[in-house]
Motif scaffolding. Structure first.
Motif, PDB file in Angstrom:
ATOM      1  N   GLY A 127       0.811  -1.208   0.000  1.00 26.61           N
ATOM      2  CA  GLY A 127       0.000   0.000   0.000  1.00 26.61           C
ATOM      3  C   GLY A 127       0.847   1.262   0.000  1.00 26.61           C
ATOM      4  N   GLU A 128       1.948   1.233   0.736  1.00 24.51           N
ATOM      5  CA  GLU A 128       2.823   2.405   0.797  1.00 24.51           C
ATOM      6  C   GLU A 128       3.469   2.679  -0.564  1.00 24.51           C
ATOM      7  OE1 GLU A 128       6.537   4.186   3.453  1.00 24.51           O
ATOM      8  OE2 GLU A 128       5.934   2.097   3.678  1.00 24.51           O
ATOM      9  N   LEU A 129       3.934   1.634  -1.244  1.00 22.65           N
ATOM     10  CA  LEU A 129       4.541   1.810  -2.566  1.00 22.65           C
ATOM     11  C   LEU A 129       3.530   2.396  -3.555  1.00 22.65           C
ATOM     12  CD1 LEU A 129       6.640  -1.478  -2.899  1.00 22.65           C
ATOM     13  CD2 LEU A 129       7.527   0.843  -2.671  1.00 22.65           C
ATOM     14  N   LEU A 130       2.317   1.852  -3.532  1.00 25.77           N
ATOM     15  CA  LEU A 130       1.276   2.366  -4.410  1.00 25.77           C
ATOM     16  C   LEU A 130       0.990   3.834  -4.097  1.00 25.77           C
ATOM     17  CD1 LEU A 130      -1.116  -0.717  -4.279  1.00 25.77           C
ATOM     18  CD2 LEU A 130       0.102   0.080  -6.323  1.00 25.77           C
ATOM     19  N   GLY A 131       0.911   4.148  -2.807  1.00 21.31           N
ATOM     20  CA  GLY A 131       0.652   5.520  -2.397  1.00 21.31           C
ATOM     21  C   GLY A 131       1.733   6.479  -2.864  1.00 21.31           C
ATOM     22  N   HIS A 132       2.991   6.065  -2.759  1.00 17.34           N
ATOM     23  CA  HIS A 132       4.104   6.912  -3.202  1.00 17.34           C
ATOM     24  C   HIS A 132       4.001   7.224  -4.691  1.00 17.34           C
ATOM     25  CE1 HIS A 132       6.911   7.694   0.075  1.00 17.34           C
ATOM     26  NE2 HIS A 132       6.685   6.480   0.541  1.00 17.34           N
ATOM     27  N   VAL A 133       3.679   6.213  -5.487  1.00 11.07           N
ATOM     28  CA  VAL A 133       3.575   6.426  -6.930  1.00 11.07           C
ATOM     29  C   VAL A 133       2.444   7.405  -7.251  1.00 11.07           C
ATOM     30  CG1 VAL A 133       3.090   5.338  -9.157  1.00 11.07           C
ATOM     31  CG2 VAL A 133       4.576   4.178  -7.508  1.00 11.07           C
ATOM     32  N   ILE A 134       1.294   7.217  -6.585  1.00 13.72           N
ATOM     33  CA  ILE A 134       0.150   8.091  -6.850  1.00 13.72           C
ATOM     34  C   ILE A 134       0.463   9.531  -6.452  1.00 13.72           C
ATOM     35  CG2 ILE A 134      -2.252   8.591  -6.265  1.00 13.72           C
ATOM     36  CD1 ILE A 134      -1.816   6.189  -8.149  1.00 13.72           C
ATOM     37  N   VAL A 135       1.124   9.720  -5.328  1.00 16.76           N
ATOM     38  CA  VAL A 135       1.476  11.077  -4.892  1.00 16.76           C
ATOM     39  C   VAL A 135       2.431  11.723  -5.888  1.00 16.76           C
ATOM     40  CG1 VAL A 135       2.703  12.396  -3.124  1.00 16.76           C
ATOM     41  CG2 VAL A 135       1.010  10.687  -2.451  1.00 16.76           C
ATOM     42  N   THR A 136       3.310  10.928  -6.478  1.00 16.86           N
ATOM     43  CA  THR A 136       4.215  11.453  -7.501  1.00 16.86           C
ATOM     44  C   THR A 136       3.437  11.883  -8.742  1.00 16.86           C
ATOM     45  OG1 THR A 136       6.026  10.039  -6.733  1.00 16.86           O
ATOM     46  CG2 THR A 136       6.214  10.929  -8.957  1.00 16.86           C
ATOM     47  N   ARG A 137       2.395  11.108  -9.077  1.00 19.68           N
ATOM     48  CA  ARG A 137       1.611  11.405 -10.268  1.00 19.68           C
ATOM     49  C   ARG A 137       0.584  12.512 -10.039  1.00 19.68           C
ATOM     50  NH1 ARG A 137       0.389   5.414 -13.021  1.00 19.68           N
ATOM     51  NH2 ARG A 137       2.594   4.916 -13.442  1.00 19.68           N
ATOM     52  N   LEU A 138       0.067  12.591  -8.816  1.00 19.19           N
ATOM     53  CA  LEU A 138      -0.958  13.606  -8.494  1.00 19.19           C
ATOM     54  C   LEU A 138      -0.534  14.391  -7.253  1.00 19.19           C
ATOM     55  CD1 LEU A 138      -4.228  11.476  -8.974  1.00 19.19           C
ATOM     56  CD2 LEU A 138      -3.230  13.101 -10.597  1.00 19.19           C
TER      57      LEU A 138
END
Length: 230
Positions: free
Chosen positions: A114-125
């Motif tokens: 979940g943390e990895l997914l969250g990091h990617v999304i924050v980078t994108r948005l």
């Protein structure tokens, strides 16, 4: 009523949880005045291996349209890395994205996913999403809460009523329904049954039995994460 004793990291003690595995036990809970049903991420036969990883999208001061944008970005990322994904309204102000794990991960591993997914999304948005837990430091962004993935952590159960004005219901929806017409309180105790009768089954039930190649998912996610940090 059947109970299961489990250790809670949050309270650092054993807690006796109800196991509501039949209609009679649900009626018993209702007769006790229970309105919301907060459930565990795993079943008793594999208690330390959750069925799903949850990303709890908490808007606080953010507009719900940003919640929809973040949810759809997570959906697109999951499709990109071939990770099955499901979504439901929380019955409160946000959405829950559920990712099937098929009992292959521990709670710690689920939280890392979940943390990895969250990091990617924050980078994108970066303008509308955050993984910052402190509400005072979120700057009006949607909080992607991956920390709900832990032993003793609970989420509002699918179809449960929440003790809020209008009696909203936590309702599974299709990804096509995650659009501008979806509101956090769209489904209530008044229209939930009618909606279920019109729908073609539970669109999120697959979170319990979908096979998933988590090794392949992690390899693809690692590559995406590395690219997002460069």
């Amino acid at each position: 009523i059947r109970v299961e004793k489990m250790w809670s990291d949050t309270t650092e003690r054993q807690i006796s949880y109800f196991v509501a595995d039949c209609v009679e036990s649900l009626v018993y809970l209702a007769n006790m005045g229970t309105i919301p049903l907060h459930i565990y991420h795993s079943r008793t036969e594999a208690i330390e291996n959750p069925d799903w990883c949850v990303l709890d999208l908490d808007p606080k001061e953010a507009p719900f349209k940003d919640v929809l944008s973040v949810a759809n970005a997570i959906h697109e990322l999951c499709e990109e890395i071939e990770l099955p994904n499901f979504v439901k309204t929380s019955g409160s102000t946000g959405l829950h994205v559920l990712l099937p794990l098929a009992n292959q991960f521990t709670f710690k591993q689920s939280r890392i996913l979940g943390e990895l997914l969250g990091h990617v999304i924050v980078t994108r948005l970066p303008d509308i999403s955050t993984i910052t837990r402190n509400p005072q430091k979120r700057d009006g962004k949607v909080y992607i809460d991956y920390l709900q993935n832990g032993s003793g952590k609970l989420i509002a159960g699918t179809y449960c009523v929440r003790p809020k004005p209008g009696a909203p219901v936590s309702m599974p929806v299709t990804w096509n329904e995650v659009n501008s017409r979806l509101k956090p309180d769209k489904f209530t105790i008044r229209n939930a049954i009618r909606h279920l009768k019109k729908s073609k089954g539970d669109p999120a039930i697959g979170v319990l039995d979908t096979d998933v190649d988590l090794l392949g998912v992690l390899e693809r996610l690692t590559a995406v994460f590395a690219a997002s940090q460069s």
